[in-house]
Scaffold this motif. Sequence first.
Motif, mmCIF file in Angstrom:
data_model
loop_
_atom_site.group_PDB
_atom_site.id
_atom_site.type_symbol
_atom_site.label_atom_id
_atom_site.label_comp_id
_atom_site.label_asym_id
_atom_site.label_seq_id
_atom_site.Cartn_x
_atom_site.Cartn_y
_atom_site.Cartn_z
ATOM 1 N N THR A 102 3.482 28.918 -16.189
ATOM 2 C CA THR A 102 3.166 28.438 -14.839
ATOM 3 C C THR A 102 2.277 27.195 -14.875
ATOM 4 O O THR A 102 2.230 26.442 -13.893
ATOM 5 N N LYS A 103 1.593 26.961 -15.984
ATOM 6 C CA LYS A 103 0.764 25.755 -16.093
ATOM 7 C C LYS A 103 1.607 24.488 -15.986
ATOM 8 O O LYS A 103 1.114 23.433 -15.574
ATOM 9 N N THR A 104 2.882 24.596 -16.371
ATOM 10 C CA THR A 104 3.748 23.416 -16.290
ATOM 11 C C THR A 104 4.107 23.068 -14.847
ATOM 12 O O THR A 104 4.677 22.004 -14.596
ATOM 13 N N LEU A 105 3.774 23.958 -13.912
ATOM 14 C CA LEU A 105 4.006 23.666 -12.498
ATOM 15 C C LEU A 105 2.928 22.762 -11.912
ATOM 16 O O LEU A 105 3.118 22.176 -10.841
ATOM 17 N N MET A 106 1.782 22.669 -12.602
ATOM 18 C CA MET A 106 0.641 21.953 -12.037
ATOM 19 C C MET A 106 0.928 20.484 -11.737
ATOM 20 O O MET A 106 0.555 19.989 -10.665
ATOM 21 N N PRO A 107 1.559 19.710 -12.649
ATOM 22 C CA PRO A 107 1.836 18.306 -12.316
ATOM 23 C C PRO A 107 2.685 18.162 -11.058
ATOM 24 O O PRO A 107 2.454 17.255 -10.252
ATOM 25 N N ALA A 117 0.831 -1.206 0.000
ATOM 26 C CA ALA A 117 0.000 0.000 0.000
ATOM 27 C C ALA A 117 0.865 1.255 0.000
ATOM 28 O O ALA A 117 0.564 2.243 -0.690
ATOM 29 N N HIS A 118 1.938 1.228 0.778
ATOM 30 C CA HIS A 118 2.868 2.360 0.847
ATOM 31 C C HIS A 118 3.508 2.616 -0.509
ATOM 32 O O HIS A 118 3.565 3.761 -0.989
ATOM 33 N N LEU A 119 3.977 1.559 -1.139
ATOM 34 C CA LEU A 119 4.643 1.697 -2.435
ATOM 35 C C LEU A 119 3.660 2.169 -3.501
ATOM 36 O O LEU A 119 4.003 3.014 -4.353
ATOM 37 N N GLU A 120 2.448 1.648 -3.481
ATOM 38 C CA GLU A 120 1.443 2.053 -4.461
ATOM 39 C C GLU A 120 1.091 3.534 -4.313
ATOM 40 O O GLU A 120 0.867 4.226 -5.308
ATOM 41 N N LYS A 121 1.044 4.022 -3.090
ATOM 42 C CA LYS A 121 0.738 5.436 -2.881
ATOM 43 C C LYS A 121 1.832 6.316 -3.464
ATOM 44 O O LYS A 121 1.564 7.325 -4.120
ATOM 45 N N LEU A 122 3.072 5.949 -3.221
ATOM 46 C CA LEU A 122 4.187 6.725 -3.767
ATOM 47 C C LEU A 122 4.211 6.656 -5.285
ATOM 48 O O LEU A 122 4.449 7.669 -5.964
ATOM 49 N N ALA A 123 3.968 5.458 -5.836
ATOM 50 C CA ALA A 123 4.005 5.288 -7.290
ATOM 51 C C ALA A 123 2.878 6.050 -7.977
ATOM 52 O O ALA A 123 3.087 6.688 -9.014
ATOM 53 N N SER A 124 1.679 5.995 -7.420
ATOM 54 C CA SER A 124 0.544 6.670 -8.058
ATOM 55 C C SER A 124 0.702 8.185 -8.019
ATOM 56 O O SER A 124 0.218 8.893 -8.905
ATOM 57 N N ALA A 125 1.402 8.693 -7.011
ATOM 58 C CA ALA A 125 1.585 10.146 -6.909
ATOM 59 C C ALA A 125 2.432 10.697 -8.047
ATOM 60 O O ALA A 125 2.299 11.874 -8.421
ATOM 61 N N ILE A 126 3.296 9.854 -8.600
ATOM 62 C CA ILE A 126 4.223 10.324 -9.630
ATOM 63 C C ILE A 126 3.590 10.358 -11.024
ATOM 64 O O ILE A 126 4.144 10.950 -11.954
ATOM 65 N N HIS A 127 2.405 9.763 -11.177
ATOM 66 C CA HIS A 127 1.770 9.684 -12.488
ATOM 67 C C HIS A 127 1.610 11.037 -13.189
ATOM 68 O O HIS A 127 1.825 11.130 -14.408
ATOM 69 N N PRO A 128 1.213 12.116 -12.480
ATOM 70 C CA PRO A 128 1.100 13.400 -13.189
ATOM 71 C C PRO A 128 2.397 13.854 -13.843
ATOM 72 O O PRO A 128 2.372 14.535 -14.871
ATOM 73 N N LEU A 129 3.529 13.480 -13.251
ATOM 74 C CA LEU A 129 4.808 13.865 -13.848
ATOM 75 C C LEU A 129 5.109 13.065 -15.110
ATOM 76 O O LEU A 129 5.761 13.570 -16.033
ATOM 77 N N LEU A 130 4.639 11.816 -15.164
ATOM 78 C CA LEU A 130 4.900 10.980 -16.336
ATOM 79 C C LEU A 130 4.191 11.509 -17.564
ATOM 80 O O LEU A 130 4.694 11.399 -18.688
ATOM 81 N N ASP A 131 3.013 12.064 -17.371
ATOM 82 C CA ASP A 131 2.148 12.417 -18.483
ATOM 83 C C ASP A 131 2.292 13.865 -18.928
ATOM 84 O O ASP A 131 1.490 14.358 -19.730
ATOM 85 N N SER A 132 3.289 14.576 -18.418
ATOM 86 C CA SER A 132 3.482 15.983 -18.754
ATOM 87 C C SER A 132 4.966 16.279 -18.927
ATOM 88 O O SER A 132 5.807 15.622 -18.293
#
Length: 578
Positions: free
Chosen positions: A198-203, A163-178
């Motif tokens: 500044t929109k690039t700061l959102m992820p 659960a801990h690892l999944e939480k950390l991994a899912s948090a990084i998804h916005p960075l992958l897609d931008s």
Amino acid sequence: MAAAVWTDRGTRAKNLLWILTGSRSNHTSLKPCYDALVIGGGHNGLVAAAYLQKGGVKTAVLERRHVLGGAAVTEEIFPGFLFSRCSYLLSLLRPHICRDLELKKHGLKVYMREPHSFTPMLEEGIKGAAPRSLTLGSDLAKNLNEIGKFSQKDAKAYPEFVAHLEKLASAIHPLLDSPPVDIRGVTAGSLRERLAATKTLMPFAKLGLKLGGNIPDFYEIITAPIMKILTRWFDSEPLRATLATDGVIGAMTSPSNPGSGYVLLHHVMGELEKEKGAWGYVEGGMGGVSQAIARAAQSYGVDVFTEKNVEQILVGSDGATKGVVLKDGTEIHSNVVLSNATPYATFKYLTPKGALSEEFIKAVDQVDYTSPVTKINVALDKLPNFLASPTPDDKPGPHHQCSIHLNCENVDILEAAYKDAINGRPSARPMLEMTIPSVLDPTLAPPGCHVVSLFTQFTPYHIKGREWTQQDREDFADTVFDWVEQYAPGFKTSVVGRDILTPPDLEKIFGLTGGNIFHGSMSLDQLYLARPLPSLSDYRSPIKGLYLCGSGCHPGGGVMGSPGCNAALTVISDLKRR
């Protein structure tokens, strides 16, 4: 050759022939001018082309080999046996790309694997029982039972760890897609340009908000040795070693080196068919995903060509891109060129000398492309039968579906294998990840036969300062097979043929500088704003109109399609501002 083997299988035979020989013919000739050119028909180049064409940019893809896909290809190395010759598993293909390009409509089919991993022990069974093994999958109750064979304490800790690892991994998804934060845009230019940037700061903001109080944990896992994390959670060696393999896979590092924690996170943050962390086999081999992307791109109007080897990128006297010239002397003109080659190959081989500053080339020379990988593709006339989980009558068990970790029951084995390689020697007891996709996909081998992928570590680019010889290749493969034989007696006598790809071979055949499967090491100094260099993190090169779109860019290797998608959207944005 393939036609004779698969001639009675109708439409599927045609699909497999397309995978083997490249994309379906466009019935079009190469035009003298395009809005954009993509060098390299790997999956990221094809994704970039598809998004460009959808955005109204007339695009052509130029692939030097006879087959599309780059590292994600299917090739018939031995008659009747189809191999995912380089890349061999699918997980990190981003879901939005799959949806946007309608890849299932264009033929992508994935076989899910259950369980996910199998780690047999080399030991004498107790009172005639089989040696122990550790099998992990998506069924938590079964996982706990398996882990409990080695440590009840670890079994209790495992659910919280996942659960801990999944939480950390899912948090990084916005960075992958931008794309990464546009530092230049935020800090320079007009007020309007700064506000737009500044929109690039959102992820990044989304990452922080999702992590919340877990930000220190996130920082630790991306910087720490994976063994620092695993030792805190677990005691049993088979579990720690099995999990540690994801911290070193494809990387010239050991579980005790800083940064190996991020490599593990990188490999668990994918998903497949909405199952987080899952990996699967593409029907027809990894060429199947490349072909699905190619068909999608062609459906939008992209011109896709194989055996079009780019000699050089054309740069005008004004310092801007003008197109490319092929090896045969053909010039194709365009003011936009995207390179799916590695950054090193792009700037050292494809860009004219003098077009880039000495300081820039010096920085390019410092990018780390060290690879520990030798890939061995093996054709078998029967299924391997493991002492730790024997199956009767050559019938596959659940463990045959998954990643089979050999020489991975103890972290010390991984450390020793790494030390061999950094001292210039192929590992005497290499870390082995075996997969047998033909257990789930019958299109890959003749009846009763199987294809096996052996992803092996650690092997150096040079053996004590000299180049690999064919005898070196054979000797290392013999070492690998000797170890497999200990876990699965009879393996060696079942071998029909083998294809041995050392780091120099991966470089020569697939264009992977140094043999590095990620287009550059996934180390902390080569991620996000520094991938591949701080001045190149936004996909734009110093030459106007020349962009990078391969795995050497953010978010890096393995995240299929994201570099290509991000690069294409960057190009479209730039064209709108012109």
